[in-house]
Write an enzyme that holds these catalytic residues in place. Sequence first.
Site, short mmCIF file in Angstrom:
data_model
loop_
_atom_site.label_atom_id
_atom_site.label_comp_id
_atom_site.label_asym_id
_atom_site.label_seq_id
_atom_site.Cartn_x
_atom_site.Cartn_y
_atom_site.Cartn_z
CG HIS A 151 -64.00 53.93 9.23
ND1 HIS A 151 -64.71 54.02 10.58
CD2 HIS A 151 -64.78 53.84 8.42
CE1 HIS A 151 -65.97 54.04 10.19
NE2 HIS A 151 -65.94 53.91 8.91
CG ASP A 161 -64.50 55.66 13.50
OD1 ASP A 161 -63.48 55.71 12.56
OD2 ASP A 161 -65.26 54.86 13.03
CB SER A 165 -69.89 53.18 8.30
OG SER A 165 -69.28 53.47 9.50
#
Length: 498
Positions: free
Chosen positions: A136, A166, A238
């Site tokens: 992402h 991811d 993240s």
Amino acid sequence: MDMKKIVNIAVPTSALVAVVFSVAAFTKTNAATSPEQAPSPIVTNMPAGQPVDLTFAAEKSLPSVVYIKNTQNSKVQTVEYSDPFEDFFSDPFGGFFGRGQGNGGRRQRQVQTPKRVGAGSGVIISQDGYIVTNNHVVDGADELMVTLNDNKEYSARIIGADATTDLALIKIDAKQLPAIVIANSDNVKVGEWVLAVGNPLGLNNTVTAGIVSAKARTMGQGVQSMIQTDAAINQGNSGGALVNTRGELIGINAMIYSQTGSNIGYGFAIPTTIMNKVVDDLKKYGNVQRAMIGIKGSDVNVYVDAEKEKGNEIDLGTMEGIYIAEVVDDGAAAEAGLKKGDVITHIDGKQIKSFGELQNVIAQKRPGDKITVNYLRDKKKLTATLTLKNEQGNTKVVKNADIDVLGGQFRALTDQQKEQLNIGYGLEVLKVSGGKLKDAGMPKGFIIQRINDQSVKTIEDLQKIVKEASTSKEPVLYIQGIYPTGKKGYFAVPLQND
């Protein structure tokens, strides 16, 4: 009250943060030794309650963590919008009064999207410029810029990305980079001190500390074997690095669990055992070789508790393992003789207590790999050997096909060609030098207009369709077009070898 899960909280641009690590030299320190290196746990000279020194871990890992900027340029896009009066005022005179033809109130218009910029983190994993981050973080990027710990900037390109785990692998053109040491996340212990390293909230080169709160956590539909930590993870963290007290990478920070969008003590990282396999696949094949065991089920204790709520007394002979609720037809488990009601207890000699642990093992395998499964049937111990399959139900390697596999050269039609042939778009095959087009018999000069029911107007359209088809259950291109004479033609072009 249900908690709201915030996955990869990032700036509102959809490009999120991730951290990637590279290989660094090991140096002996006074930091806590790893479980595999520690002497007998009974022997210790450290006073109880003495704080752990995390300065060495910070010094070793910070140079390997990078800042990633994802830029998505302004674009013109066609969007649908609803006109609630469309059908009420639909025009029987063919739109003479400016209304449409009653197509359910759906209209289209072109809009100019704003330029968007997102920030994230990454980790250098090799001295020659490979960086791991979250999918992402790089998704939708027109430009990727990487800033190192010493403030040097590089343009990056995407080697491969995988939405399911991811994870993404990117590359910068640089040498002698400070790569991090990658540890085996299977050796991580609950309660072990860890650091989260990244660029949260625009604060570059930030380190937060905590412990490993749990392992093999199941989170959503993607990675289902996460490391849980209470080290603070926020926007920009993240995809960052989760490291042990020796500064070695044990996970890639991926998400937090929060009602507010800010850290409340529940962070999750993708283990390095999964990361290593994904990176290797992206380098070799361009996509992840995902192995399937071919079952649906749940943790034994979850199944037993659910049955008790229904008033059923269940005794499977164990309260740990995986209860098989369904065996997929023609899957690996079905071929090996496993059935509904069986309980998987071990894989390759390793005890499996939860679905998260099962996912961790399978995520490290590829189609065609064999595993030994110990299971219970009516409380009797049985063993089977399974050959894992891919999503298409076979054991072949699935590669992301590039248009090079077609063995052709292409060019968008000129205005003159469109006028001569009375068509609006298409790609001309300039040359057939081998590959799949030659095998299918497509000649030079053929004009491709549609593939798999999608219009082909540009080479970018062709690339996108080929990539999609190569990972589908039926990796075939059904090509429609015309010859230079105007005669229509059709070709079926398989992308996988028999």
